[in-house]
Design an enzyme around this catalytic site. Structure first.
Site: not given
Ligand code: GLN
Length: 486
Positions: A79, A154, A178
């Site tokens: 990532k 994400s 994410s």
């Molecule tokens: N979807 C969650 C957010 O928008 C989690 C994101 C993540 O785990 N980086 O914050």
């Protein structure tokens, strides 16, 4: 049939024994990327030349009789919020465009030392804020199973890279789901380790009390192998657990016999969140519970009442920490600077205005508000107290159960633009956030299919450092499906 179906463990065994060259392993992956990446956009940067050089170096070491490590010659995608020395690391944000870190994240070092080959940096929601990769400043990633659908987020690029056969291994970060949610939506395995089990040194911070790095793989065994490589103390991360982390791979075949499994009622159709879950997702979670019972586990329902407040607490704590962490992007120290302002303050305002996207700005404003004098206690203080309630509720549940079960995501992969107001998108995280708030590990395993034949992810949760239990149970779920031919 997936392109490049070999598992990471098979590849590493071949390369270590000298029966296959790492230089030969990498080519079909690069060919698949060349063919489909234009359509999928899993990567912000593909490192084909670097991968070939690294593969050749692995082969030279094998030829010299060296032990190249447990991931010898295995392609891996990272990532793009993990620092890679001399290689652009953008967080899919314009504010970091062109920035090249002067150092490697600890996980980058560890996978390299284990012999893995870096094939590229994967796309994400800007600064990991989102659940669909639609918030990337460089355009969304498409779900390889159906390109009209999101891959989740994400870490959507990492999940898509594994699902598309661009690499058998990927790393993502999980602050509120994410790793697990995109794994569920792309039909791969995703593990969020215990807070502090994997070093966050060189992971660009989103919400420091929640962030953890975790693996994406096609199989549970590969997830265990990658976890074993990246877990363990790192003096460069003050939140890293000082005790040694025992390898979990030896527990892959321990089975579910005698384990006490609790199905979380608040996340499986009872109570105020009941309407939010697709019936097919709930049905697969139920089927997973039955598969574990058939394998000898004792399965019953358990209430973890405060999980329903996880979302509200997370969307205060996460933004509060983000607003502080993202203060460092000021046009002076990293990446983008907008010139032409009358003074330094103007330059900072213009750089941040141009550099951050809408969702990141929303989080910074929410977080700054929640931390401001006069509101701190009402919002941030209260959210922290809810966090304690969640931890207490989980601890109570783990007095009676070894692991808990729920869906990973309330729904299967959805079309682009389908969740275009922020709250609807945030609701997607309802089942994954509680583990982050508690610091506990959780895994998403593909289990059957839901609406339109799309993959469903079932989530297994465990208490602190319960990763061995997670892979034990996940391996049973994986095997039960292979047996059923689903
Ligand atoms: N979807 C969650 C957010 O928008 C989690 C994101 C993540 O785990 N980086 O914050």
């Amino acid at each position: 049939m997936t392109a490049n179906p070999q598992t990471a463990l098979e590849i590493a065994a071949d390369v270590r024994s000298g029966s296959r060259l790492a230089a030969a392993v990498i080519e079909p992956y690069l060919a698949e990327i060349a063919q489909r990446e234009g359509e999928i956009h899993a990567f912000n940067e593909v490192l084909a030349d670097g991968a070939r050089l690294e593969a050749a170096a692995v082969d030279r070491r094998v030829a010299a009789g060296e032990d190249v490590g447990p991931l010898a010659g295995v392609p891996i995608a990272l990532k793009d919020n993990m620092c890679t020395r001399g290689i652009p690391t953008t967080c899919s944000s314009k504010i970091l465009e062109g920035w090249k870190p002067p150092y490697d994240a600890t996980v980058v070092q560890r996978v390299a030392e284990a012999g893995a080959i870096l094939v590229g940096k994967t796309n994400l929601d800007e600064f990991a804020m989102g659940s669909s990769t639609e918030n990337s400043a460089f355009g969304p990633t498409k779900n390889p199973l159906d390109t009209s659908l999101v891959p989740g987020g994400s870490s959507g690029g990492s999940a898509a890279a594994v699902a598309a056969g661009f690499a058998p291994l990927a790393l993502g970060s999980d602050t509120g789901g994410s790793v697990r949610q995109p794994a569920a939506l792309c039909g791969v395995v995703g593990l969020k380790p215990t807070y502090g089990a994997v070093s966050r040194y060189g992971l660009i911070a989103f919400a420091s009390s929640l962030d953890q790095i975790g693996p994406f793989t096609n199989t549970v065994a590969d997830a265990a192998a990658l976890f074993d490589v990246i877990a363990g103390h790192d003096e460069k991360d003050s939140t890293s657990i000082p005790e040694a982390i025992a390898p979990i791979t030896p527990h892959l075949e321990d089975g579910a016999g005698g384990l006490r499994v609790g199905v979380i009622s608040e996340l499986t159709g009872s109570g105020p969140l009941a309407d939010g879950f697709e019936p097919e997702v709930l049905a697969q979670t139920q089927a997973a519970a039955e598969a574990l019972a058939a394998a000898g586990a004792t399965v019953s329902e358990v209430s973890v009442p405060s999980t329903i407040y996880g979302l509200s607490a997370y969307y205060i704590i996460g933004p509060a920490e983000a607003s502080s962490n993202l203060a460092r992007y000021d046009g002076v120290r990293y990446g983008l600077r907008v010139e032409g302002a009358a003074n330094t303050k103007g330059m900072m305002i213009q750089s941040r205005t141009a550099g951050f996207g809408a969702e990141v700005k929303r989080r910074i404003m929410l977080g700054t508000y929640a931390l401001s004098a006069g509101y701190y206690d009402a919002f941030y203080g209260k959210a922290q107290r809810v966090r304690t309630l969640i931890i207490n509720d989980f601890n109570r549940a783990y007095e009676d159960f070894d692991v808990l079960l729920s869906p990973t995501s309330p729904c299967v992969a959805f079309p682009f633009g389908a969740k275009d107001d922020p709250l609807t998108m945030y609701l997607n995280d309802v089942a994954t956030l509680p583990s982050n708030l508690a610091g506990h590990p959780a895994i998403s395993v593909p289990f059957g299919s839901g609406r339109n034949g799309l993959p469903v992810g079932v989530q297994v949760l465990a208490p602190m450092l319960g990763e061995r239990r997670l892979i034990q149970v996940a391996a049973v779920l994986e095997a039960s499906q292979n047996g059923a031919g689903q």
